[in-house]
Design a protein around this motif. Structure first.
Motif, PDB file in Angstrom:
ATOM      1  N   ARG A   1       0.740  -1.144  -0.089  1.00 28.55           N
ATOM      2  CA  ARG A   1      -0.079   0.069  -0.130  1.00 28.55           C
ATOM      3  C   ARG A   1       1.005   1.180  -0.178  1.00 28.55           C
ATOM      4  O   ARG A   1       0.551   2.164  -0.643  1.00 28.55           O
ATOM      5  CB  ARG A   1      -0.942   0.078   1.364  1.00 28.55           C
TER       6      ARG A   1
ATOM      7  N   PHE B   1      -2.991  10.504   2.223  1.00 21.07           N
ATOM      8  CA  PHE B   1      -3.772  10.302   3.641  1.00 21.07           C
ATOM      9  C   PHE B   1      -3.437   8.922   4.087  1.00 21.07           C
ATOM     10  O   PHE B   1      -2.827   8.786   5.342  1.00 21.07           O
ATOM     11  CB  PHE B   1      -5.248  10.414   3.393  1.00 21.07           C
TER      12      PHE B   1
ATOM     13  N   THR C   1      -1.204   7.929   7.720  1.00 21.50           N
ATOM     14  CA  THR C   1      -1.784   7.225   8.696  1.00 21.50           C
ATOM     15  C   THR C   1      -1.198   5.929   8.856  1.00 21.50           C
ATOM     16  O   THR C   1      -1.958   5.026   9.457  1.00 21.50           O
ATOM     17  CB  THR C   1      -3.398   7.179   8.730  1.00 21.50           C
TER      18      THR C   1
ATOM     19  N   GLY D   1      -1.431   3.516  11.822  1.00 19.18           N
ATOM     20  CA  GLY D   1      -2.683   2.877  12.123  1.00 19.18           C
ATOM     21  C   GLY D   1      -3.012   3.220  13.717  1.00 19.18           C
ATOM     22  O   GLY D   1      -4.126   2.731  14.186  1.00 19.18           O
TER      23      GLY D   1
ATOM     24  N   LYS E   1      -4.272   8.300  13.264  1.00 17.62           N
ATOM     25  CA  LYS E   1      -5.656   8.511  13.137  1.00 17.62           C
ATOM     26  C   LYS E   1      -5.970   9.968  13.589  1.00 17.62           C
ATOM     27  O   LYS E   1      -6.434  10.637  12.640  1.00 17.62           O
ATOM     28  CB  LYS E   1      -6.422   7.748  14.081  1.00 17.62           C
TER      29      LYS E   1
ATOM     30  N   ARG F   1      -6.807  12.849  10.848  1.00 17.43           N
ATOM     31  CA  ARG F   1      -8.119  13.841  10.718  1.00 17.43           C
ATOM     32  C   ARG F   1      -7.593  15.286  10.565  1.00 17.43           C
ATOM     33  O   ARG F   1      -8.219  16.077   9.832  1.00 17.43           O
ATOM     34  CB  ARG F   1      -8.844  13.708  12.065  1.00 17.43           C
TER      35      ARG F   1
ATOM     36  N   LEU G   1      -6.383  15.627   6.687  1.00 16.82           N
ATOM     37  CA  LEU G   1      -7.367  16.099   5.670  1.00 16.82           C
ATOM     38  C   LEU G   1      -8.124  17.092   5.885  1.00 16.82           C
ATOM     39  O   LEU G   1      -8.866  17.698   5.156  1.00 16.82           O
ATOM     40  CB  LEU G   1      -8.133  14.584   6.162  1.00 16.82           C
TER      41      LEU G   1
ATOM     42  N   TRP H   1     -16.006  10.498   6.427  1.00 18.06           N
ATOM     43  CA  TRP H   1     -14.577  10.125   6.868  1.00 18.06           C
ATOM     44  C   TRP H   1     -14.651   9.251   8.249  1.00 18.06           C
ATOM     45  O   TRP H   1     -13.938   8.158   8.408  1.00 18.06           O
ATOM     46  CB  TRP H   1     -13.786  11.150   7.031  1.00 18.06           C
TER      47      TRP H   1
ATOM     48  N   GLU I   1     -12.774   6.026   8.366  1.00 19.19           N
ATOM     49  CA  GLU I   1     -11.738   5.399   9.261  1.00 19.19           C
ATOM     50  C   GLU I   1     -11.953   4.001   9.788  1.00 19.19           C
ATOM     51  O   GLU I   1     -11.183   3.379  10.115  1.00 19.19           O
ATOM     52  CB  GLU I   1     -11.751   6.527  10.165  1.00 19.19           C
TER      53      GLU I   1
ATOM     54  N   MET J   1      -8.975   1.918   9.228  1.00 19.77           N
ATOM     55  CA  MET J   1      -7.798   2.078  10.052  1.00 19.77           C
ATOM     56  C   MET J   1      -8.465   1.469  11.316  1.00 19.77           C
ATOM     57  O   MET J   1      -7.609   1.451  12.239  1.00 19.77           O
ATOM     58  CB  MET J   1      -7.858   3.648  10.570  1.00 19.77           C
ATOM     59  N   ARG J   2      -9.403   0.450  11.239  1.00 27.25           N
ATOM     60  CA  ARG J   2      -9.379  -0.535  12.237  1.00 27.25           C
ATOM     61  C   ARG J   2      -9.214  -1.666  11.817  1.00 27.25           C
ATOM     62  O   ARG J   2      -9.673  -2.002  10.916  1.00 27.25           O
ATOM     63  CB  ARG J   2     -10.817  -0.354  13.035  1.00 27.25           C
TER      64      ARG J   2
END
Lengths: 517, 521, 125
Positions: free
Chosen positions: A117, A153, A157, A160, A165, A169, A172, B436, B440, B444-445
């Motif tokens: 990624r 983005f 992040t 993770g 996170k 935010r 972004l 978002w 997320e 992201m979890r």
């Protein structure tokens, strides 16, 4: 100089298609890391060759264009190569190769997850950088500008974690918020006033608007281009530092932030035109905002103990140099702005590479932990020293060239306040960079480790030996893996080389303002 | 008459007659295939109508051979073809997608009925667009509404029934208001034909009856299209309806209602500027603009706090209807273009999003936010389509949503409606937040440790989903069709003058019957 | 004045029915009563249409074979209202069917109790 391989419009199209193909290749080869990284390297090299093959014709005055279809009536998806975009594209593509080499060392050295990624998003980010550099109108530029925000983005992040996170935010929120809330409105305003969105030498709006609408649009643009990080929209940049260092290095020292200031300069030159802005009262407040950002960001940088955060605030301050230089509205200072995009790119990427190198080899992130590290990691800290000098603007580094033009421009425009700001911030730059270098070499390292002597440290054979020894136990580390060292040496060298041979960039910058002033 | 000339009738009659036939196909799979074939035919008719209109311009069809204005006339103009293609195209895609989703969500015995209702709903929507008669429009409005109420009630959750019930009450009120409105217009003009009405209305423009009619029409249609604050039926109905129904209704029903609003107020009542003379709320700002802004802000703000994704996007729909009405309420060519183009774009956006949600429901159950941890890794292909739809909803450049916003802000700035421009921007921020929040959670979890591996949605669902998702990208980069058609439609609507028509004497105005049938004088 | 009030008595009936029906739909909490209110409301509209088609002294519009000129009422509103009545019946049937289903699943037809039950369901889900 690289000869043109394809005809020019095809070359422009290829500069977008090659990173796109690279993205696909990375995704497909995700299971085989060696092949994947080979694909990234090959893509980066091919892209660089393509971009540099355009340099010759552009230096001779060619302005190749590529117009695709109309997105909305009257506004096509169009690309055109002009000097400023050329500068940006040359830097971004060349440094992508270097960063890839570095990233291979870094990502493997730190055993990061989700590397596929990472490389894929990286390629998309570069694609958008090319799109921004060669955009032929504001809509095309905006398209790639937002693509860049979105593609970076996942990189910001990457870890993770909760912190990542939260930072994501902020990142972004500010970048998208400013672009949709201010920049898009400004673009539409231009569209209504001028009836078109093309970049026109001498200014799209020249003769079509004057007075307060121009001022409002200018303010909307400068603050709406959140990637230029003019205060108060700067907080995304320190937040982005949670990303892995290669990201901070290429994207948040070169591609993303330069996309921001590049857009500012581009808008100043091709949308407004210097004459129009000079004739509009109130534009000096933009210079004030930039000056304020330079000084306050430098002051904040002084207090940061986290190395990457210190570098981030330094970046904010350096970006505002470009905005300030553009806002002085003198041809020489605009040349300085263009050159500073180049100079800062090489300097700052070196500093970030060094920071990442220290993290990989020693797992240290704080300035206060770096005492005596210079003798253990001489190449890294040597490069760091060169990068610092370039930030301060001391010869023989590229930073001196750009600062020289900025100051000459400010002098020409009799902008004494701007000159004072530049001098003051030079002192501040020195104050937050030189102690790091000094402590790294002059202070003894903290008890517990044993250092290399100076002669050892500079010896390549011993360095390699040190690197082996450093593997596994970081208390007793040496240099980082060789790809990292290679990359930072290259960029540090680049800073010096560009001081000695800035001709190509100088010519491009001259063409930007229409001949040597 | 050749086939081409009969197309306007076939467009509506084919699904109408095909619908009950589904009942005879007891096997769910057969009913689905039959409905699919009908959907394909309907879409093909819409496309050939579009090409015909492209060649010969707008044309009309007399139902049963009775000439207008005595008979019912169907009129197909460029705006109609746009909406017909949109509705039948999305109808077809959703039908394709429906197979596995319906089998999972609706009791087996009811599946043939489901397709009956679905085709009836499609009939109603297409009829509303094709017809040139205001009362006929009411009939189709009720056909589509009644079948929608029943479709919503097919949801598994017991709340689907109450949602359908509320929708029925408010929907019927809206439809009845509409009937009252056209009744009053008929009283004054003696005609129900749209073009005829437009020609006759200026003579009686200043009467109180016409003002009252306008008021009834405005409220009735606003209820149908869920304009704030008359949107109360929408969130629950979208939330508890079966996924297929939500996808179809969200993408088409409110759009057609917006179309009807435009048609009635700008063509039928266009000659007397009915829209512009709606009571003003604040100075020059029309009450509709005002409500549209409130819809945009409140809808987006409420959406942020919804843990159920279907409800979240239902509130987002309330906000998006606000966008459409805002554009229309500016009464400028750019504004109308923005409103119309957003109608098309939003149909694609919400179609994509609700289809993707349906696929998630199929594999994971109820789409609560807290259940979607790491879903981006669990169902990457399905969720990637959702991401495209969601980005388009925000209005990221390169997606169709961006084009809508671009035109909307442009229209607002052109006329110096600063507040409207600011509201669009602000509502977009809110959209970023609620979108978002989901992304997320999805990316992201990490998926819960005990989560069973899930498969992607079946290919038959993924295909239409991705077609719509890619349409979002395509129409974000090439707007020849969307902007081009919307712009010409906007110019047509705003400069509408009833055509010359056949030189007939009106049967109800010339005889003495009409003199007294007016009643109020 | 008197004539305006008395002469237009059907319109007054229309208004009274309309308001009564509308009020019932809005204010009553019982789902069955709401449907009744909706019916009354729709009935008022039927009356409105038929009234406007009526011509004083007119007869049903059937062509008289004797060929005498006769005053006819306007047939169109009646025809329209036939359609509307059909729609109204369908709506009522569907509404009542839904009410029965709600009664089965929620055990009540009172709106406030239904809301309370659904609030609890929202909490669980």
């Amino acid at each position: 100089m690289i000869p043109l391989l394809f005809d020019m419009p095809t070359t422009i199209a290829l500069t977008l298609l090659v990173p796109f193909a690279g993205t696909l290749a990375v995704l497909l080869l995700g299971r085989w890391p060696n092949l994947r990284e080979a694909a990234t390297l090959a893509t980066a090299s091919a892209l660089t060759v393509l971009v540099y093959s355009l340099l010759g014709p552009v230096l001779e005055g060619a302005r190749p264009e590529l117009t695709l279809w109309e997105v909305v009536p009257g506004v096509p998806l169009a690309f055109s190569v002009e000097p400023l975009g050329m500068i940006f594209a040359m830097i971004a593509s060349l440094l992508w190769i270097v960063t890839t080499v570095y990233a291979i060392g870094y990502m493997r050295g730190n055993d990061e997850h989700a590397q596929t990624r990472f490389y894929a998003c990286f390629a998309v980010a570069i694609l958008s950088a090319m799109g921004i550099a060669f955009a032929g109108n504001l809509l095309t530029l905006f398209l790639f500008y937002e693509l860049m925000t979105i593609s970076t983005f996942p990189l910001v992040t990457h870890k993770g974690t909760e912190e990542a996170k939260r930072s994501g935010r902020v990142y972004l929120g500010i970048l998208m918020g400013t672009s949709i809330g201010l920049q898009l409105v400004a673009i539409i305003g231009c569209w209504i006033l001028a009836g078109s969105l093309d970049f026109v030498p001498g200014g799209l709006l020249a003769g079509k608007a004057e007075g307060w609408p121009v001022l409002i649009l200018f303010v909307l643009f400068v603050f709406g281009i959140g990637k230029a990080a003019v205060m108060p929209f700067h907080r995304w940049l320190p937040a982005a530092m949670v990303a892995p260092t290669p990201v901070s290095a290429l994207l948040h020292a070169v591609a993303v932030v330069k996309a921001g200031v590049f857009t500012v300069v581009k808008v100043v030159v091709y949308v407004f035109g210097l004459d129009l802005l000079n004739a509009t009262s109130g534009t000096e407040w933009i210079a004030v905002a930039a000056g304020f950002t330079i000084l306050s960001a430098s002051l904040v940088a002084l207090q940061q103990d986290n190395l990457k955060r210190r570098l981030a605030y330094s970046t904010i301050s350096q970006l505002s140099y470009v905005v300030l230089a553009a806002a002085i509205l003198a041809p020489l200072s605009v040349m300085g702005a263009a050159l500073h995009i180049m100079a800062h790119a090489f300097g700052k990427i070196t500093l970030f590479f060094a920071a990442g190198s220290i993290y990989t080899a020693a797992h240290k992130t704080r300035v206060s932990e770096l005492h005596g590290i210079g003798w253990k990691m001489p190449w890294t800290m040597g490069a760091f020293a060169i990068g610092s000098l370039s930030m301060i603007g001391v010869p023989p580094t590229a930073g001196f060239v750009s600062k020289w033009f900025m100051l000459s421009g400010a002098y020409e425009a009799q902008a004494w306040a701007a000159i004072a700001v530049i001098f003051a911030s030079t002192v501040l730059n020195a104050a937050y960079f030189l102690p790091i270098v000094y402590h790294a070499f002059a202070r003894p390292q903290p008890a517990g480790g044993h250092g290399y002597s100076g002669t050892h440290g500079l010896d390549a054979a011993d360095r390699a030996h040190g690197a082996e020894e450093g593997d596994g136990h970081h208390a007793d580390h040496g240099e980082a893996p060789w790809p990292i060292v290679l990359a930072l040496t290259f960029t540090a060298g680049g800073s010096v080389v560009l001081f000695l041979f800035p001709d190509a960039f100088l010519t491009l910058a001259e063409q930007l303002v229409g001949g040597r002033p | 008459m050749s086939l081409i000339q009969n197309l306007p009738a076939l467009q509506v009659v084919l699904p109408l007659f095909a619908a009950p036939l589904c009942l005879f196909l007891r096997h769910p799979r057969l009913a689905w295939l039959f409905a699919l074939a009908v959907g394909g035919a309907v879409f093909a008719i819409a496309v050939s109508l579009t090409m015909t209109v492209g060649e010969v311009g707008a044309f009309s069809y007399e139902m049963g051979g009775w000439a207008a204005p005595w008979g019912i006339e169907y009129v197909i103009d460029p705006l109609d073809t746009l909406i017909l293609c949109l509705v039948s195209g999305i109808g077809l895609l959703v039908l394709l997608y429906a197979g596995p989703s319906v089998e999972a969500e609706i009791p087996r015995g009811l599946i043939p009925q489901f397709y009956v209702l679905y085709l009836l709903c499609l009939t109603g929507l297409l009829g509303m667009v094709a017809t040139g008669d205001v009362f006929n429009l009411f009939v189709f409005l009720e056909i589509s509404s009644l079948s929608t109420y029943a479709l919503v009630a097919l949801g598994r959750d017991p709340r689907a029934q109450t949602a359908a019930y509320r929708y029925l009450i408010l929907g019927s009120l809206g439809a009845t208001f509409y009937v009252i409105g056209i009744g009053l217009l008929y009283m004054m003009t003696g005609t129900l034909n749209m073009e005829d009405l437009a020609r006759l209305i200026p003579e009686v423009a200043d009467t109180r009856t016409v003002s009252v009619a306008i008021a009834f029409l405005a409220v009735g249609l606003s209820l149908k299209l869920a304009l704030f604050p008359l949107h109360k039926w929408l969130p629950a109905a979208y939330t508890y309806a079966p996924s297929v129904v939500t996808a179809f209704v969200a993408a088409t029903a409110t759009k057609v209602a917006v179309y009807v609003m435009v048609r009635i107020f700008f063509t039928v009542l266009g000659p007397i500027d009915a829209f512009q003379t709606l009571p003003a709320a604040v100075h020059e700002t029309q009450v509709v603009s005002f409500l549209a802004i409130l819809a945009m802000l409140s809808g987006s703000a409420v959406a942020i706090f919804q843990p159920n994704l279907k409800r979240l996007f239902a509130y987002s729909s309330v906000a998006q209807i606000g966008y459409m009405m805002l554009g229309i309420s500016m009464v400028s060519v750019t504004g109308m273009t923005a409103g119309l183009v957003h109608m098309v774009n939003h149909a694609m956006i919400k179609g994509t999003i609700f289809m993707a949600l349906g696929a998630l429901i199929l594999r994971l159950g109820w789409p609560r936010l807290e259940r979607l941890d790491g879903v981006g890794y669990r169902m990457p292909v399905t969720f990637a389509a959702f991401v495209i739809g969601a980005l388009s909803l925000i209005g990221v450049p390169g997606t169709s949503g961006f084009i809508s916003k671009l035109y909307l802000v442009k229209a607002a700035l052109e006329d110096q409606h600063w507040i409207m421009a600011a509201a669009v921007v602000l509502s977009s921020f809110l959209a970023i937040i609620y979108v978002w929040k989901i992304l997320e959670v999805a990316y992201m979890r990490s998926p819960p440790a005990d989560a069973a591996p899930v498969r992607e949605a079946p290919l038959i669902m993924l295909a239409p989903l991705w077609i719509l998702a890619l349409a979002n990208l395509y129409f974000g980069l090439d707007t020849t069709y969307t902007i081009g058609l919307s712009e010409s439609a906007a110019e047509f609507i705003l400069n509408y003058t009833p055509g010359e028509g056949p030189g007939f004497e009106h049967p109800l105005l010339t005889g003495h019957g009409a003199a007294e049938s007016g009643g109020t004088h | 004045m008197i004539e305006t009030i008395l002469g237009l008595y059907n319109y007054w009936i229309v208004i009274v029915l309309m308001m009564a029906g509308f009020y019932t739909v809005i204010a009553r909490g019982n789902l069955a009563k709401k449907i009744i209110g909706l019916n009354i409301f729709q009935t008022s509209v039927f009356l409105l249409y038929i009234t406007m088609g009526y011509v004083r002294g007119g007869t049903a519009p059937i062509v008289d074979p004797s060929g005498e000129a006769t005053l006819y009422t306007n047939p169109l509103p009646s025809v329209l209202i036939l359609t509307a009545i059909v729609v109204g019946i369908a709506t009522t049937a569907l509404g009542l069917a839904l009410a029965v289903r709600i009664r089965e699943s929620h055990g009540t037809l009172e709106e406030d109790e239904i809301l309370a039950i659904e609030d609890r369901m929202d909490g669980e889900h």
